[in-house]
Enzyme design. Structure first.
Site, short mmCIF file in Angstrom:
data_model
loop_
_atom_site.label_atom_id
_atom_site.label_comp_id
_atom_site.label_asym_id
_atom_site.label_seq_id
_atom_site.Cartn_x
_atom_site.Cartn_y
_atom_site.Cartn_z
N SER A 35 -17.05 -36.14 -27.26
CA SER A 35 -17.08 -34.68 -27.11
C SER A 35 -16.34 -34.00 -28.25
CB SER A 35 -16.42 -34.27 -25.78
OG SER A 35 -17.06 -34.88 -24.70
N ARG B 151 -9.38 -28.31 -27.19
CA ARG B 151 -9.35 -28.56 -25.74
C ARG B 151 -9.88 -27.37 -24.96
NH1 ARG B 151 -8.37 -32.92 -23.25
NH2 ARG B 151 -7.34 -34.51 -24.46
N HIS C 143 -13.52 -27.74 -25.20
CA HIS C 143 -13.90 -28.90 -24.40
C HIS C 143 -13.93 -28.55 -22.91
CE1 HIS C 143 -12.82 -32.89 -22.48
NE2 HIS C 143 -13.90 -33.20 -23.15
#
Lengths: 218, 218
Positions: A16, A42, A45
């Protein structure tokens, strides 16, 4: 593409991250220095939204402030049960074995908080902040939901010399949210915020986890 | 605008809903029939993203299926602790007093699940689904994180005649997510999904809360 069944959690995460890096490589996000980029990555994500980090804002060296506070096992105040359950106690304990459930302060569902909010027709989030007022000095503050919780904390900082170690100020919504974040920008304390309406419990949690990465990967 | 301190939680919610309605009034979302609109509105409210509901998809009368399942106090399987802690047990009990913590199935942090995932180098989310396989018939399924959990459940539906009452399929991310949602669209069971990469635990929870609104506001 067929489902890739045989990936472990860490393989999925790495894959990812590579996709995210590829997709933002020609945008301003790609210019962020590494510790800040870890947070932006993050946030993307967690939401699968390539634009979620566009309003990410840092003030007063907040990443280093967060690292220092975590290594000293400072308490973590949060405004929602979802933040509390999303935080990895295991990771916290890897950073400092003193961390326990007791360090995570979340009073939003305490019976006295619920009762007081009802009696005074105010939000539980404000009452939960008030209940923990004397524990906010040097604490890490995670706000992913309630703008009035963030505003109340800013008021303590601005008017009563309360000094949190770090504020992750990411309430979400349409009422009081932009305003609470504006108030945060006038506070001379380390903070990380997503300016505008966007935010959320998962985003506040993932920001702290990204700060932890900076310690754990050293 | 100054902070509006003296709003109660329900006043903030109503005000937010009015802002959302105003801002989407000339978009296709405004054409949704009321029960579906309640879900779209809560998804927007939870993310403060006016486009989050653009890929919202319904199949096999999922709202009515959800209402029926809730009124019969069917178990609720969820793939993350954040979903479990975000779900309002109080609202569930208002709908059916039989609801208790035991009805919320979340095995992601069970020690046997963690151990098995580690041994077999697979995700905890798949192992948690496998552990609960015999409880998925007639259950409400909430997936807000793990695409492989959703894919595994789809496999049970397609190949082993498992029949959940309702699947809220909203995993988020860059690997396996689009693919798992595509698999869901081949399942002849009631489902609600956000096609594409977007999703999240808060979105799965808020979708179920929006279905509850349809019962509680009658």
């Amino acid at each position: 593409m067929p489902i890739q069944w045989n990936l472990s959690a860490s393989e999925i995460e790495q894959k990812s991250f590579r996709i995210i890096e590829e997709e933002v490589k020609n945008t301003p996000l790609a210019m962020l220095p590494n510790p800040a980029w870890k947070i932006a990555r993050r946030l993307i994500h967690t939401t699968a939204d390539l634009h979620i980090a566009d309003t990410l804002t840092f003030s007063c060296s907040p990443i280093q402030a967060g690292i220092d506070a975590l290594m000293q096992a400072r308490p973590i105040f949060c405004d929602s049960k979802m933040i509390r359950s999303g935080l990895s106690l295991q990771k916290l304990q890897t950073i400092n074995p003193l961390y326990s459930e007791k360090h995570i302060l979340c009073s939003i569902s305490d019976s006295d908080v619920i009762q007081r909010a009802k009696q005074e027709n105010r939000t539980r989030a404000i009452c939960a902040v008030e209940k923990n007022k004397d524990k906010l000095n040097n604490a890490i503050i995670l706000i992913g939901n309630a703008p009035l919780a963030l505003a109340k904390i800013c008021q303590y900082v601005l008017e009563e010399q309360v000094k949190p170690a770090l504020i992750i100020g990411m309430p979400v919504g349409f009422v009081n949210v932009v305003e609470a974040k504006e108030l945060l920008t006038s506070c001379a304390v380390p903070y990380i915020s997503l300016l505008g309406r966007r935010g959320g419990s998962a985003l506040a949690v993932t920001t702290l986890h990204a700060i932890m990465e900076n310690i754990l990967e050293k």
